[in-house]
Design a protein around this motif. Structure first.
Motif, short mmCIF file in Angstrom:
data_model
loop_
_atom_site.label_atom_id
_atom_site.label_comp_id
_atom_site.label_asym_id
_atom_site.label_seq_id
_atom_site.Cartn_x
_atom_site.Cartn_y
_atom_site.Cartn_z
N GLU A 23 0.84 -1.21 0.00
CA GLU A 23 0.00 0.00 0.00
C GLU A 23 0.88 1.26 0.00
OE1 GLU A 23 -4.37 -0.75 1.80
OE2 GLU A 23 -2.81 -0.56 3.31
N ASP A 27 -3.07 5.11 -0.42
CA ASP A 27 -4.02 4.20 0.23
C ASP A 27 -4.33 4.64 1.65
OD1 ASP A 27 -4.33 2.07 -1.83
OD2 ASP A 27 -2.16 1.99 -1.60
N LYS A 28 -3.33 5.19 2.35
CA LYS A 28 -3.52 5.61 3.73
C LYS A 28 -2.74 6.90 3.96
CE LYS A 28 -5.73 1.81 4.79
NZ LYS A 28 -5.15 0.51 5.03
N VAL A 50 -9.45 9.57 2.28
CA VAL A 50 -8.35 8.62 2.39
C VAL A 50 -8.22 8.29 3.89
CG1 VAL A 50 -5.89 8.27 2.04
CG2 VAL A 50 -7.23 9.55 0.36
#
Ligand code: SF4
Ligand SMILES: [Zn+2]
Ligand SMILES: [Zn+2]
Length: 301
Positions: free
Chosen positions: A46, A152-153, A195
């Motif tokens: 990720e 992704d994060k 997000v």
């Protein structure tokens, strides 16, 4: 004072235990790694953004993530509010250490995103509490940046002090509904336009991130933002620090019990629609940021 784990001299005391440099670093990194694993903060492969203000906490987080995970999957994001004499200095620090750590960085400014710097906005509109608009713009800008960079994060360097303060603040003056924001991972199921945020340092004390930064050669600016106001949060922060001194473990108890409450009562996030101006998630027809932009003449309705 001797280290609780060996014969060496202790350099820090945490929750009734003392640690030498080596055992402190071990405890620090193991705590953060355990948080990532236990709460499944991210998966292999990720893309992780780190909200990097150039301060000791966010630089420590960047250093730690780059040490243990794939540097190519980590991206540093800095928001430039446009606060002369303050943000320009922290951006220089951010660049110096982020380059040293070997992570790519991006800077997003209020001027580019919203059409004006914070300092001009404050001057032109005689804004009395700049932190309100600034906080709102920053949350928006970070999410915008994370979306734009396809992350992704988004990792933030919130620590045990920040989190316990927020919990007490929510109980005192905000909405208990804000408990949805508590915990090491926030917004996972909230909305596809958000997000998700993760907080790998959430179970570490502020004094630990400070020491970790110093041990790793990170020296941050000590001057606060010129708009900082010592309001109720400051009082809460001082109170929690005193409580922790008298009753070690209090901060952790506040956080752990709040997480239990959050899980037990299953607080639901507000249902969000799309802002009709910018398309970002909003609880009303127009989001908070677009409302500010209209009020300050940065947008016409
Ligand atoms: S102290 Fe307030 S104005 Fe300054 S950067 Fe933080 S939120 Fe913005
Ligand atoms: Zn030791
Ligand atoms: Zn909007």
């Amino acid at each position: 004072m001797k280290c609780s784990e060996c014969e060496n001299k202790a350099i820090i005391e945490i929750e009734n235990r003392a640690f030498c440099k080596e055992h402190f670093v071990k405890r620090f990194e193991e705590t953060a790694l355990k948080t990532i694993e236990e709460f499944n903060l991210f998966n292999k492969g990720e893309k992780i953004g780190v909200a990097n203000s150039g301060g000791k906490d966010s630089l420590s987080l960047l250093y730690f993530l780059a040490k243990y995970f794939d540097k190519d999957k980590i991206i540093s994001i800095t928001i430039d509010e446009g606060i002369p004499g303050y943000r320009d200095k922290t951006i220089e620090i951010m660049k110096k250490y982020t380059e040293k750590i070997g992570v790519n960085y991006y800077i997003f400014s209020y001027k580019d995103l919203f059409g004006e710097s914070l300092s001009n906005l404050v001057k032109k509109n005689k804004i009395k509490i700049p932190c309100e608009v600034c906080g709102s713009f920053r949350r928006y800008a970070l999410n915008y940046a994370a979306k734009k960079l396809n992350l992704d994060k988004l990792a933030t360097a919130h620590n045990l002090d920040d989190e316990s303060e927020s919990i007490v603040m929510n109980l005192i003056q905000k909405d208990i509904q804000r408990f949805v924001r508590i915990g090491p991972n926030v917004g996972i199921e909230e909305n596809e336009m958000f997000v998700p945020r993760i907080k790998p340092f959430m179970f570490l004390h502020e004094k630990e991130t400070m020491l970790y930064a110093i041990i790793n050669g990170i020296y941050a600016l000590h001057e606060p933002c010129p708009y900082t106001r010592f309001g109720i949060r400051h009082e809460v922060s001082e109170w929690i620090k005193r409580l922790e001194d008298y009753y070690p473990g209090s901060k952790k108890n506040i956080v752990n019990n709040a997480i239990k409450l959050k899980n037990k009562f299953n607080f639901e996030s507000k249902k969000l629609s799309k802002c009709k101006i910018c398309g970002f998630p909003s609880s009303g027809e127009i989001c908070e940021v677009c409302n500010y932009r209209i009020a300050y003449g940065l947008l016409t309705k």
